[in-house]
Design a protein around this motif. Structure first.
Motif, PDB file in Angstrom:
ATOM      1  N   GLN A   1     -48.797 -17.373 134.079  1.00  0.00           N
ATOM      2  CA  GLN A   1     -48.633 -16.511 132.911  1.00  0.00           C
ATOM      3  C   GLN A   1     -47.186 -16.050 132.779  1.00  0.00           C
ATOM      4  O   GLN A   1     -46.649 -15.981 131.681  1.00  0.00           O
ATOM      5  CB  GLN A   1     -49.549 -15.297 133.010  1.00  0.00           C
ATOM      6  CG  GLN A   1     -50.904 -15.527 132.442  1.00  0.00           C
ATOM      7  CD  GLN A   1     -51.713 -14.239 132.427  1.00  0.00           C
ATOM      8  OE1 GLN A   1     -51.600 -13.417 133.340  1.00  0.00           O
ATOM      9  NE2 GLN A   1     -52.513 -14.075 131.410  1.00  0.00           N
ATOM     10  N   GLU A   2     -46.563 -15.705 133.899  1.00  0.00           N
ATOM     11  CA  GLU A   2     -45.172 -15.271 133.864  1.00  0.00           C
ATOM     12  C   GLU A   2     -44.299 -16.377 133.284  1.00  0.00           C
ATOM     13  O   GLU A   2     -43.476 -16.132 132.402  1.00  0.00           O
ATOM     14  CB  GLU A   2     -44.678 -14.910 135.271  1.00  0.00           C
ATOM     15  CG  GLU A   2     -43.219 -14.513 135.300  1.00  0.00           C
ATOM     16  CD  GLU A   2     -42.656 -14.318 136.699  1.00  0.00           C
ATOM     17  OE1 GLU A   2     -41.470 -13.983 136.790  1.00  0.00           O
ATOM     18  OE2 GLU A   2     -43.394 -14.513 137.681  1.00  0.00           O
ATOM     19  N   CYS A   3     -44.491 -17.602 133.746  1.00  0.00           N
ATOM     20  CA  CYS A   3     -43.693 -18.723 133.246  1.00  0.00           C
ATOM     21  C   CYS A   3     -43.958 -18.961 131.765  1.00  0.00           C
ATOM     22  O   CYS A   3     -43.027 -19.194 130.997  1.00  0.00           O
ATOM     23  CB  CYS A   3     -43.988 -19.987 134.047  1.00  0.00           C
ATOM     24  SG  CYS A   3     -43.306 -19.971 135.721  1.00  0.00           S
ATOM     25  N   ASP A   4     -45.220 -18.893 131.351  1.00  0.00           N
ATOM     26  CA  ASP A   4     -45.555 -19.128 129.942  1.00  0.00           C
ATOM     27  C   ASP A   4     -44.885 -18.116 129.023  1.00  0.00           C
ATOM     28  O   ASP A   4     -44.369 -18.471 127.969  1.00  0.00           O
ATOM     29  CB  ASP A   4     -47.073 -19.100 129.732  1.00  0.00           C
ATOM     30  CG  ASP A   4     -47.772 -20.298 130.359  1.00  0.00           C
ATOM     31  OD1 ASP A   4     -47.091 -21.287 130.702  1.00  0.00           O
ATOM     32  OD2 ASP A   4     -49.010 -20.239 130.510  1.00  0.00           O
ATOM     33  N   SER A   5     -44.881 -16.859 129.409  1.00  0.00           N
ATOM     34  CA  SER A   5     -44.250 -15.844 128.553  1.00  0.00           C
ATOM     35  C   SER A   5     -42.737 -16.023 128.526  1.00  0.00           C
ATOM     36  O   SER A   5     -42.092 -15.756 127.511  1.00  0.00           O
ATOM     37  CB  SER A   5     -44.628 -14.437 129.004  1.00  0.00           C
ATOM     38  OG  SER A   5     -44.101 -14.157 130.269  1.00  0.00           O
ATOM     39  N   LEU A   6     -42.154 -16.493 129.605  1.00  0.00           N
ATOM     40  CA  LEU A   6     -40.709 -16.711 129.644  1.00  0.00           C
ATOM     41  C   LEU A   6     -40.297 -17.901 128.781  1.00  0.00           C
ATOM     42  O   LEU A   6     -39.192 -17.923 128.233  1.00  0.00           O
ATOM     43  CB  LEU A   6     -40.240 -16.912 131.079  1.00  0.00           C
ATOM     44  CG  LEU A   6     -40.325 -15.688 131.981  1.00  0.00           C
ATOM     45  CD1 LEU A   6     -39.908 -16.038 133.401  1.00  0.00           C
ATOM     46  CD2 LEU A   6     -39.498 -14.542 131.439  1.00  0.00           C
ATOM     47  N   VAL A   7     -41.174 -18.877 128.645  1.00  0.00           N
ATOM     48  CA  VAL A   7     -40.868 -20.018 127.778  1.00  0.00           C
ATOM     49  C   VAL A   7     -40.631 -19.525 126.354  1.00  0.00           C
ATOM     50  O   VAL A   7     -39.684 -19.944 125.685  1.00  0.00           O
ATOM     51  CB  VAL A   7     -42.002 -21.066 127.828  1.00  0.00           C
ATOM     52  CG1 VAL A   7     -41.819 -22.128 126.745  1.00  0.00           C
ATOM     53  CG2 VAL A   7     -42.067 -21.721 129.208  1.00  0.00           C
ATOM     54  N   ASN A   8     -41.480 -18.604 125.895  1.00  0.00           N
ATOM     55  CA  ASN A   8     -41.309 -18.065 124.544  1.00  0.00           C
ATOM     56  C   ASN A   8     -39.986 -17.315 124.395  1.00  0.00           C
ATOM     57  O   ASN A   8     -39.329 -17.403 123.357  1.00  0.00           O
ATOM     58  CB  ASN A   8     -42.487 -17.155 124.182  1.00  0.00           C
ATOM     59  CG  ASN A   8     -43.775 -17.929 124.068  1.00  0.00           C
ATOM     60  OD1 ASN A   8     -43.769 -19.098 123.705  1.00  0.00           O
ATOM     61  ND2 ASN A   8     -44.870 -17.283 124.382  1.00  0.00           N
ATOM     62  N   VAL A   9     -39.587 -16.574 125.419  1.00  0.00           N
ATOM     63  CA  VAL A   9     -38.291 -15.885 125.393  1.00  0.00           C
ATOM     64  C   VAL A   9     -37.165 -16.909 125.293  1.00  0.00           C
ATOM     65  O   VAL A   9     -36.223 -16.757 124.501  1.00  0.00           O
ATOM     66  CB  VAL A   9     -38.103 -15.004 126.654  1.00  0.00           C
ATOM     67  CG1 VAL A   9     -36.688 -14.477 126.753  1.00  0.00           C
ATOM     68  CG2 VAL A   9     -39.109 -13.873 126.672  1.00  0.00           C
ATOM     69  N   CYS A  10     -37.268 -17.972 126.060  1.00  0.00           N
ATOM     70  CA  CYS A  10     -36.218 -18.987 126.091  1.00  0.00           C
ATOM     71  C   CYS A  10     -36.103 -19.699 124.735  1.00  0.00           C
ATOM     72  O   CYS A  10     -34.991 -20.007 124.289  1.00  0.00           O
ATOM     73  CB  CYS A  10     -36.523 -19.982 127.209  1.00  0.00           C
ATOM     74  SG  CYS A  10     -35.070 -20.657 127.988  1.00  0.00           S
TER      75      CYS A  10
ATOM     76  N   THR B   1     -31.584 -20.375 129.333  1.00  0.00           N
ATOM     77  CA  THR B   1     -32.342 -20.039 130.541  1.00  0.00           C
ATOM     78  C   THR B   1     -32.823 -18.596 130.473  1.00  0.00           C
ATOM     79  O   THR B   1     -32.228 -17.757 129.800  1.00  0.00           O
ATOM     80  CB  THR B   1     -31.478 -20.180 131.809  1.00  0.00           C
ATOM     81  OG1 THR B   1     -30.387 -19.272 131.738  1.00  0.00           O
ATOM     82  CG2 THR B   1     -30.980 -21.594 131.997  1.00  0.00           C
ATOM     83  N   THR B   2     -33.879 -18.335 131.216  1.00  0.00           N
ATOM     84  CA  THR B   2     -34.338 -16.966 131.394  1.00  0.00           C
ATOM     85  C   THR B   2     -35.182 -16.888 132.661  1.00  0.00           C
ATOM     86  O   THR B   2     -35.742 -17.883 133.113  1.00  0.00           O
ATOM     87  CB  THR B   2     -35.129 -16.456 130.170  1.00  0.00           C
ATOM     88  OG1 THR B   2     -35.320 -15.050 130.303  1.00  0.00           O
ATOM     89  CG2 THR B   2     -36.467 -17.146 130.038  1.00  0.00           C
ATOM     90  N   ALA B   3     -35.261 -15.691 133.190  1.00  0.00           N
ATOM     91  CA  ALA B   3     -36.121 -15.429 134.343  1.00  0.00           C
ATOM     92  C   ALA B   3     -36.699 -14.028 134.261  1.00  0.00           C
ATOM     93  O   ALA B   3     -37.152 -13.478 135.251  1.00  0.00           O
ATOM     94  CB  ALA B   3     -35.353 -15.601 135.651  1.00  0.00           C
ATOM     95  N   GLY B   4     -36.670 -13.440 133.073  1.00  0.00           N
ATOM     96  CA  GLY B   4     -37.223 -12.101 132.949  1.00  0.00           C
ATOM     97  C   GLY B   4     -36.687 -11.365 131.742  1.00  0.00           C
ATOM     98  O   GLY B   4     -36.185 -11.974 130.793  1.00  0.00           O
TER      99      GLY B   4
END
Length: 143
Positions: free
Chosen positions: A20-29, A76-79
């Motif tokens: 879930q964390e990775c999925d939400s970060l994809v949208n941010v990216c 890129t993003t990580a948070g």
């Protein structure tokens, strides 16, 4: 038997939380690919979502081909903060072409490639800001 079931339940919950964390970060990216669309720069994803769950001692490496004459954006993003990820772009001989560490860990960077190039993108967390988690990298090109 109960202990075994408990182990699997905890493992599934942990894996699900990381996913879930990775999925939400994809949208941010993805928002970084459209960041300057008002200025006429629209970046289209290359269709790949590069992601890895890393800790302070790990990095992720992705092999990509960049085609000559194109304008690219690596995002890129990580948070929740923009500058958690450090990424380096190397040519096939491992010569450093670019590092966002030289630019305050900028979450995205645009560059033009004159000739088709096989390269490696290495990404890792800035351990002064985050020690583990999912990192996501997207590559877009300007149409």
């Amino acid at each position: 038997m109960k202990k075994l079931l408990l182990f699997f339940a905890v493992a599934l919950i942990t894996f699900g939380a990381k996913s879930q964390e990775c999925d939400s970060l994809v949208n941010v990216c993805y928002t970084y690919l459209a960041k300057d669309s008002k200025k006429g720069k629209v970046f289209i994803s290359d269709g790949q979502v590069y992601q890895a769950f890393v800790d302070a001692e790990q990095s992720a490496e992705f092999k990509v081909t960049l085609y000559g004459g194109s304008l690219y954006r690596i995002a890129t993003t990580a948070g929740t903060k923009d500058n958690y990820v450090i990424f380096n772009v190397y040519d096939q001989d491992r010569n450093l072409l670019f590092s966002n560490a030289d630019h305050d860990n900028a979450p995205y960077w645009d560059f033009k490639v004159d000739n088709t190039l096989d390269c490696y993108v290495e990404a890792y967390l800035d351990i002064d800001k985050k020690v583990s988690g999912c990192l996501v990298l997207l590559i877009g090109f300007n149409k």
